[in-house]
Each structure stands twice: as structure tokens, then as C-alpha cells.
Design a protein around this motif. Structure first.
Motif, PDB file in Angstrom:
ATOM      1  N   ASP A 129      -0.533  21.220   7.880  1.00  0.00           N
ATOM      2  CA  ASP A 129      -1.558  20.875   7.865  1.00  0.00           C
ATOM      3  C   ASP A 129      -2.721  22.135   8.403  1.00  0.00           C
ATOM      4  OD1 ASP A 129      -4.144  19.112   7.836  1.00  0.00           O
ATOM      5  OD2 ASP A 129      -3.664  19.162  10.095  1.00  0.00           O
ATOM      6  N   PRO A 130      -2.314  22.535   9.612  1.00  0.00           N
ATOM      7  CA  PRO A 130      -3.244  23.769  10.033  1.00  0.00           C
ATOM      8  C   PRO A 130      -2.992  24.997   9.132  1.00  0.00           C
ATOM      9  CG  PRO A 130      -1.086  23.570  11.488  1.00  0.00           C
ATOM     10  CD  PRO A 130      -1.078  22.322  10.533  1.00  0.00           C
ATOM     11  N   LEU A 131      -1.773  25.084   8.500  1.00  0.00           N
ATOM     12  CA  LEU A 131      -1.800  26.312   7.463  1.00  0.00           C
ATOM     13  C   LEU A 131      -2.597  26.167   6.478  1.00  0.00           C
ATOM     14  CD1 LEU A 131       2.200  26.722   7.755  1.00  0.00           C
ATOM     15  CD2 LEU A 131       0.523  28.264   8.710  1.00  0.00           C
ATOM     16  N   VAL A 132      -2.575  25.030   5.699  1.00  0.00           N
ATOM     17  CA  VAL A 132      -3.456  24.701   4.530  1.00  0.00           C
ATOM     18  C   VAL A 132      -4.904  24.860   4.959  1.00  0.00           C
ATOM     19  CG1 VAL A 132      -4.062  23.078   2.904  1.00  0.00           C
ATOM     20  CG2 VAL A 132      -1.584  23.081   3.496  1.00  0.00           C
ATOM     21  N   GLY A 133      -5.274  24.135   5.942  1.00  0.00           N
ATOM     22  CA  GLY A 133      -6.735  24.494   6.407  1.00  0.00           C
ATOM     23  C   GLY A 133      -7.065  25.797   6.946  1.00  0.00           C
ATOM     24  N   ARG A 134      -6.337  26.610   7.217  1.00  0.00           N
ATOM     25  CA  ARG A 134      -6.345  28.147   7.538  1.00  0.00           C
ATOM     26  C   ARG A 134      -6.584  28.845   6.259  1.00  0.00           C
ATOM     27  NH1 ARG A 134      -6.652  32.037  11.411  1.00  0.00           N
ATOM     28  NH2 ARG A 134      -5.720  34.167  10.658  1.00  0.00           N
ATOM     29  N   PHE A 135      -5.708  28.449   5.346  1.00  0.00           N
ATOM     30  CA  PHE A 135      -5.512  29.109   4.023  1.00  0.00           C
ATOM     31  C   PHE A 135      -6.941  28.953   3.454  1.00  0.00           C
ATOM     32  CE2 PHE A 135      -4.898  28.584  -0.414  1.00  0.00           C
ATOM     33  CZ  PHE A 135      -4.772  29.781  -0.707  1.00  0.00           C
ATOM     34  N   LEU A 136      -7.366  27.837   3.384  1.00  0.00           N
ATOM     35  CA  LEU A 136      -8.460  27.467   2.439  1.00  0.00           C
ATOM     36  C   LEU A 136      -9.966  28.097   3.156  1.00  0.00           C
ATOM     37  CD1 LEU A 136      -8.060  23.767   1.778  1.00  0.00           C
ATOM     38  CD2 LEU A 136      -7.722  25.624   0.121  1.00  0.00           C
ATOM     39  N   CYS A 137      -9.877  28.425   4.365  1.00  0.00           N
ATOM     40  CA  CYS A 137     -11.087  28.752   5.088  1.00  0.00           C
ATOM     41  C   CYS A 137     -11.065  30.518   5.034  1.00  0.00           C
ATOM     42  CB  CYS A 137     -10.959  28.711   6.676  1.00  0.00           C
ATOM     43  SG  CYS A 137     -11.489  26.819   6.980  1.00  0.00           S
ATOM     44  N   VAL A 138      -9.764  31.262   4.645  1.00  0.00           N
ATOM     45  CA  VAL A 138      -9.835  32.667   5.053  1.00  0.00           C
ATOM     46  C   VAL A 138      -9.395  33.373   3.723  1.00  0.00           C
ATOM     47  CG1 VAL A 138      -8.914  32.434   7.423  1.00  0.00           C
ATOM     48  CG2 VAL A 138      -7.209  32.828   5.645  1.00  0.00           C
ATOM     49  N   VAL A 139      -9.081  32.515   2.564  1.00  0.00           N
ATOM     50  CA  VAL A 139      -8.650  33.215   1.261  1.00  0.00           C
ATOM     51  C   VAL A 139      -9.940  33.826   0.543  1.00  0.00           C
ATOM     52  CG1 VAL A 139      -9.006  30.931  -0.021  1.00  0.00           C
ATOM     53  CG2 VAL A 139      -7.379  32.802  -1.096  1.00  0.00           C
ATOM     54  N   ARG A 140      -9.854  34.876  -0.078  1.00  0.00           N
ATOM     55  CA  ARG A 140     -10.859  35.751  -0.466  1.00  0.00           C
ATOM     56  C   ARG A 140     -10.523  36.154  -1.947  1.00  0.00           C
ATOM     57  NH1 ARG A 140     -12.755  33.876   3.272  1.00  0.00           N
ATOM     58  NH2 ARG A 140     -14.063  34.539   4.740  1.00  0.00           N
ATOM     59  N   LYS A 141     -11.297  36.539  -2.720  1.00  0.00           N
ATOM     60  CA  LYS A 141     -11.106  37.257  -4.003  1.00  0.00           C
ATOM     61  C   LYS A 141     -10.495  38.808  -3.797  1.00  0.00           C
ATOM     62  CE  LYS A 141     -14.742  35.208  -6.701  1.00  0.00           C
ATOM     63  NZ  LYS A 141     -15.950  35.077  -7.414  1.00  0.00           N
ATOM     64  N   GLU A 142      -9.824  39.135  -4.807  1.00  0.00           N
ATOM     65  CA  GLU A 142      -9.666  40.731  -4.682  1.00  0.00           C
ATOM     66  C   GLU A 142     -10.313  41.560  -4.097  1.00  0.00           C
ATOM     67  OE1 GLU A 142      -7.380  41.669  -8.214  1.00  0.00           O
ATOM     68  OE2 GLU A 142      -5.786  40.183  -8.127  1.00  0.00           O
ATOM     69  N   ASP A 143     -11.658  41.519  -4.630  1.00  0.00           N
ATOM     70  CA  ASP A 143     -12.599  42.357  -4.191  1.00  0.00           C
ATOM     71  C   ASP A 143     -13.149  42.091  -2.706  1.00  0.00           C
ATOM     72  OD1 ASP A 143     -13.875  39.959  -4.776  1.00  0.00           O
ATOM     73  OD2 ASP A 143     -15.471  41.031  -6.241  1.00  0.00           O
ATOM     74  N   GLY A 144     -12.738  40.890  -2.091  1.00  0.00           N
ATOM     75  CA  GLY A 144     -13.316  40.563  -0.775  1.00  0.00           C
ATOM     76  C   GLY A 144     -14.357  39.577  -0.911  1.00  0.00           C
ATOM     77  N   SER A 145     -14.977  39.206  -1.760  1.00  0.00           N
ATOM     78  CA  SER A 145     -15.876  38.338  -2.036  1.00  0.00           C
ATOM     79  C   SER A 145     -15.450  36.775  -1.911  1.00  0.00           C
ATOM     80  CB  SER A 145     -16.582  38.405  -3.363  1.00  0.00           C
ATOM     81  OG  SER A 145     -15.915  38.282  -4.396  1.00  0.00           O
ATOM     82  N   GLU A 146     -16.318  36.040  -1.552  1.00  0.00           N
ATOM     83  CA  GLU A 146     -15.930  34.444  -1.375  1.00  0.00           C
ATOM     84  C   GLU A 146     -15.933  33.723  -2.658  1.00  0.00           C
ATOM     85  OE1 GLU A 146     -15.299  32.898   1.237  1.00  0.00           O
ATOM     86  OE2 GLU A 146     -16.397  33.620   2.937  1.00  0.00           O
ATOM     87  N   TYR A 147     -14.750  32.805  -2.757  1.00  0.00           N
ATOM     88  CA  TYR A 147     -14.787  32.021  -3.957  1.00  0.00           C
ATOM     89  C   TYR A 147     -15.935  30.606  -4.043  1.00  0.00           C
ATOM     90  CZ  TYR A 147     -10.053  33.567  -5.111  1.00  0.00           C
ATOM     91  OH  TYR A 147      -8.649  34.334  -5.193  1.00  0.00           O
ATOM     92  N   GLU A 148     -16.057  30.350  -5.082  1.00  0.00           N
ATOM     93  CA  GLU A 148     -16.981  29.050  -5.264  1.00  0.00           C
ATOM     94  C   GLU A 148     -16.315  27.791  -4.495  1.00  0.00           C
ATOM     95  OE1 GLU A 148     -20.260  28.883  -6.644  1.00  0.00           O
ATOM     96  OE2 GLU A 148     -20.078  31.148  -6.922  1.00  0.00           O
ATOM     97  N   PRO A 149     -17.409  26.976  -4.030  1.00  0.00           N
ATOM     98  CA  PRO A 149     -16.906  25.890  -3.210  1.00  0.00           C
ATOM     99  C   PRO A 149     -15.881  24.922  -4.329  1.00  0.00           C
ATOM    100  CG  PRO A 149     -18.921  26.038  -2.858  1.00  0.00           C
ATOM    101  CD  PRO A 149     -18.847  27.181  -4.063  1.00  0.00           C
ATOM    102  N   SER A 150     -16.182  24.767  -5.455  1.00  0.00           N
ATOM    103  CA  SER A 150     -15.242  24.119  -6.440  1.00  0.00           C
ATOM    104  C   SER A 150     -14.162  24.624  -6.562  1.00  0.00           C
ATOM    105  CB  SER A 150     -15.989  23.802  -7.615  1.00  0.00           C
ATOM    106  OG  SER A 150     -16.158  24.912  -8.379  1.00  0.00           O
ATOM    107  N   TYR A 151     -13.866  25.946  -6.552  1.00  0.00           N
ATOM    108  CA  TYR A 151     -12.660  26.590  -6.794  1.00  0.00           C
ATOM    109  C   TYR A 151     -11.625  26.291  -5.634  1.00  0.00           C
ATOM    110  CZ  TYR A 151      -9.405  30.277  -8.347  1.00  0.00           C
ATOM    111  OH  TYR A 151      -8.325  30.854  -8.844  1.00  0.00           O
ATOM    112  N   LEU A 152     -12.243  26.478  -4.341  1.00  0.00           N
ATOM    113  CA  LEU A 152     -11.111  26.068  -3.288  1.00  0.00           C
ATOM    114  C   LEU A 152     -10.921  24.551  -3.444  1.00  0.00           C
ATOM    115  CD1 LEU A 152     -13.329  27.516  -0.252  1.00  0.00           C
ATOM    116  CD2 LEU A 152     -11.447  28.644  -1.512  1.00  0.00           C
ATOM    117  N   ARG A 153     -11.552  23.693  -3.820  1.00  0.00           N
ATOM    118  CA  ARG A 153     -10.713  22.288  -3.920  1.00  0.00           C
ATOM    119  C   ARG A 153      -9.843  22.260  -5.022  1.00  0.00           C
ATOM    120  NH1 ARG A 153     -10.647  17.234  -1.729  1.00  0.00           N
ATOM    121  NH2 ARG A 153      -9.719  16.015  -3.206  1.00  0.00           N
ATOM    122  N   GLY A 154      -9.987  23.230  -6.203  1.00  0.00           N
ATOM    123  CA  GLY A 154      -9.186  23.438  -6.977  1.00  0.00           C
ATOM    124  C   GLY A 154      -7.812  23.821  -6.651  1.00  0.00           C
TER     125      GLY A 154
END
Length: 470
Positions: A72-97
Motif C-alpha cells: 500500500d505505501p509503495l503504490v501510493g509513493r510510486f503514484l506521487c513521485v513517478v515522472r515522464k522521461e523528461d522529468g515532466s508530470e503525467y496527466e491526472p488520468s494517466y496516473l489513474r491508468g
């Protein structure tokens, strides 16, 4: 009595030939082959990304080997810190995907809990919601890369650029594809790729009008075959358009049939055929197409190639295959076709899905803007009022005049109120009073300060009174 045939074993004799042999590995492959290819590819990518995250956090175990309290904490942390290869943020719907991809993977691994429903992963879902809200504050979630819908002007431009119509082999394929999208409600490449020549039949109605009907529908996005009773209530049809033969779908179908190889028109042959390498353009050629199916990549890039070749992409329009479907739904909505009727054409399963494709057109925005601006009835009377805005030099004077007008109206209201109160003594008008002492009390309340009493309900039921007395 022994009925076993000579030369056959007992095991072979017990087989009726009605059941195919299928190994466990083949059976697993059979199930996986029915999954959506794009969903499978996306799931594999997200799982590899999450495994990379676990390795960087000194956890080299398989995902399924983590206890829910650890995962549970690993998944939550992953969704909060994951970024694209260029360091930019993902779209909110993509995180849900991404969360849905992890859910699918663990479900296939027969994990003990659900990421999207289980109480053990409540905090992971809450962290995802918080991340989505933060991204929304940053301006994310507005779908900047979504495809634009086609318009009537775009389609007219494509005909003028000979990207649509009977002119060339490619324009014929392009027009057939567009007609199938608009009139049959077809979607992605897979549906066009699986369409066979016998699935579309030329018919006539009772009044003698010709039309094309899709008699057989293969697996679609919303009708996968899992529910055998989930079929289209009405077969989609495409009627002839004699007003403009150059844009008549039935005439183009006949033209395409004449240019296909004569021995390649059986019902099971592919509907879309590959174009000959010499790219014939003369109508005198016997056939324009090969005896082989058109590739999925060619079908998938039809709208993109038309946009590039015609110059529409240079105008800043982002057109994909989805643009044609958006055009169909938007046009039917603008023409006031009921959504329940549109669903039967577009193969949607609920009205909300139809509404999600529709938006206000420029004409509707224009009309609504004028409705909201009109407070004097000029729009209904057809009047055009010429008004000039005050310049910056006399803007203060205009504001002062407005305030004086408001004060004048306020004083006029006070005068009317006083006249109403003094008018209450009119009960003594035309009266002659001589001698004596009179004490008169007048209670005058304004309309706004009148106190309203709450109504009370009186019960006079004799049965209830008797029961209380007893």
C-alpha cells in the motif's frame, strides 16, 4: 459388443472428434489473445516501470510477493513521485491508468486484495486523489492533445484536395473508411481490419431506394462477445445520396466493387484491399487493388495522412481517426437528433457516452452569448443598437452619473413609502368631528417588515380525541 475399429487404440476410440485438443499453454494463450492489444501493451509498460521503482527502493521481490500492508505505501509513493522521461508530470488520468494496470496485473496473479476496491489500499487511493488535485491546480487535466472534430468545411476541403472521392485508389479507400465511420459507427483499426466484403450488402427498401447495410458486426470495443445477448438492436444502414453522385456512398461502393479483382469478392475476403504498387490513377485500369488485405498501420493513419496531404495539419488542426467519430456525433447533435437515436448509429451503450463527444459549436456559442447580453429585447425585435463605450477620460464621469441615478431612484422610493403611510389617515377624510376626546392608534407596517406567523394544524379527529381521553 466391441465396436472398436481395427488399428485404433482405446484412447482414440473414445474420442468423437467433436473436441479439439488444446494444451494448458495453448489455453492460456487463447485467453490472452482475446485481450485488447493496446491495453496489454500499456499494462506491461506500467508494470516494468513499477518494478524499476521497487528496485530503486531496494525491493527486488515480485509485486505479488508483497503483503498488502507493505504494498500500500509503495503504490501510493510510486503514484506521487513517478515522472515522464523528461522529468515532466503525467496527466491526472494517466496516473489513474497506472493504478488500473497494477490492478489488472495483480488480478491475473490471483493477488489476495484489490488495489481499486480493497480497504487495505485505501491510503494509496487517497494519495492518488491528492496528487490528481495538485496536478489540477497546475493546469493539468485539460487534455491538450485531444483530437479535434472534423467539420463540414474540413470535409469539403478534403474533397477539393482529392483526398476524398472516386479520383484515385487512395481517395476511394479514404472515402470508404470515412463512410463506414460515419454511417456504421465503426471505431478503431481492429474493427475496420476485421470487416469482410460479405459483411456489407447492397439492398433496396420498399420504395426502391438503394442502401448499404452492415449485416454482420464483429467484435467491437463495447461489444466484445462476452455477453452473447449484447448485440445491436438495429443494423446500421447507409442510403444512396442522388443529390450529389460524387459523394454518394452507394455509387462509391459500386465503383470500388468494379475496381477490385473479380475473383476476390467472396464474402470472406477482406473489405479493405491493398493498393497496387504502380498506383494506377486512370479509370481505364481493370483493377486498382491487390489480392491482399490492407495493413493495420495504413488503416490507422488514414485520417492523419489525409490531413497532411490536404494541408489541414498546417492550419493547426489535430486530426486523427477519432476526429471522424466526433464529427458524426457532433453533427447529429447539432441537427437535434435525439441521443437515443444516435446511439443506434454510433453503437454506444448509454446516452452519457454520446454526450461526452458533443460540445457547443461556434454558432451555438454565438447565439448563447447574444442571449445573455440582451436585456432589452433587442434580439427578439431584431433591433441593432449602436452604442459607444466611454473613453478612459470620461469613465469617472460616467460612473458618477450612474451613482446619481441610483440616489435619485432611492429618494423616489422613500417618497412613495411616506405617501403610503400618510395615506392611512384617509379614514377621517370628509368627517366633521366636534367636541369630545378621541384616542387613535395607527400601526403601520411596511411590506418588508411584516411578520408572518407559522400556520398550525388543528387535529379534530374524534377517534384520536377519544383515544387520548381513554
Amino acid at each position: 459388443m466391441d465396436t472398436q475399429r481395427p488399428g485404433t487404440s482405446a484412447a482414440d476410440a473414445g474420442r468423437s472428434g467433436r473436441f479439439a485438443e488444446l494444451s494448458p499453454a495453448e489455453l492460456d494463450g487463447f485467453v490472452s489473445d482475446q485481450q485488447n492489444k493496446e491495453t496489454t501493451r500499456k499494462t506491461r509498460y506500467h508494470i516494468s516501470l513499477f518494478k524499476q521503482f521497487l528496485i530503486e527502493n531496494n525491493d527486488d521481490r515480485e509485486i505479488k510477493d508483497n503483503h498488502p500492508a507493505e504494498l500500500d505505501p509503495l503504490v501510493g509513493r510510486f503514484l506521487c513521485v513517478v515522472r515522464k522521461e523528461d522529468g515532466s508530470e503525467y496527466e491526472p488520468s494517466y496516473l489513474r491508468g497506472m493504478l488500473n494496470s497494477l490492478e489488472r496485473h495483480l488480478r491475473w496473479e490471483k493477488y489476495e486484495s484489490s488495489l481499486t476496491l480493497g480497504a487495505e489500499f485505501f491510503m494509496a487511493r487517497e494519495k492518488l486523489k491528492a496528487k490528481q488535485k495538485e496536478l489540477r491546480k497546475q493546469g493539468k487535466g485539460n487534455l491538450p492533445n485531444k483530437a479535434d472534430a472534423l467539420t463540414d468545411d474540413d470535409i469539403n476541403h478534403l474533397y477539393e484536395a482529392q483526398q476524398l472521392g472516386p479520383c484515385t485508389p487512395q481517395s476511394v479507400i479514404n472515402t470508404l473508411w470515412l463512410n463506414n465511420m460515419l454511417h456504421f459507427g465503426m471505431r478503431a483499426v481492429k474493427e475496420h481490419r476485421s470487416l469482410c466484403w460479405g459483411d456489407v450488402q447492397l439492398k433496396r427498401d420498399r420504395e426502391g431506394r438503394e442502401f448499404l447495410e452492415m449485416t454482420t458486426e464483429h467484435q467491437t470495443k463495447t461489444r466484445t462477445g462476452e455477453n452473447v445477448n449484447d448485440v445491436r438492436p438495429v443494423r446500421p444502414q447507409m442510403y444512396a445520396y442522388p443529390t450529389d453522385i460524387g459523394r454518394c456512398p452507394v455509387a462509391l461502393y459500386k465503383h470500388y466493387r468494379a475496381l477490385r479483382p473479380g475473383d476476390f469478392n467472396s464474402p470472406e475476403t477482406p473489405f479493405y484491399l491493398a493498393i497496387k504498387d504502380n498506383n494506377p490513377k486512370s479509370p481505364t485500369e481493370k483493377t486498382w487493388f491487390k489480392r491482399q488485405a490492407m495493413g493495420p498501420n495504413t488503416i490507422g493513419n488514414i485520417m492523419k495522412n489525409m490531413s497532411t496531404e490536404s494541408g489541414l495539419s498546417d492550419l493547426g488542426k489535430k486530426l486523427t481517426n477519432t476526429s471522424a467519430r466526433k464529427y458524426m456525433l457532433q453533427k447529429l447533435n447539432d441537427e437535434m437528433v435525439p441521443p437515443t437515436h444516435t446511439m443506434q448509429k454510433s453503437a454506444h451503450k448509454n446516452v452519457q457516452s454520446v454526450n461526452n463527444y458533443c460540445k457547443l459549436s461556434d454558432k451555438q456559442q454565438f447565439a448563447m452569448s447574444h442571449i445573455l447580453c440582451d436585456t432589452k429585447g433587442n434580439r427578439n425585435e431584431g433591433n441593432v443598437v449602436q452604442t459607444s463605450f466611454p473613453s478612459s477620460s470620461n469613465a469617472v464621469a460616467t460612473s458618477s452619473n450612474y451613482m446619481k441615478l441610483q440616489m435619485k431612484e432611492h429618494k423616489h422610493t422613500e417618497k412613495i413609502e411616506k405617501s403610503r403611510i400618510l395615506g392611512s389617515t384617509a379614514i377621517f377624510s370628509d368627517c366633521n368631528i366636534t367636541g369630545g376626546t378621541f384616542r387613535v392608534t395607527l400601526n403601520v407596517q411596511s411590506e418588508g417588515s411584516r411578520v408572518r406567523k407559522r400556520p398550525r394544524v388543528l387535529y379534530s379527529d374524534s377517534d384520536s380525541q377519544s383515544s387520548q381521553e381513554n
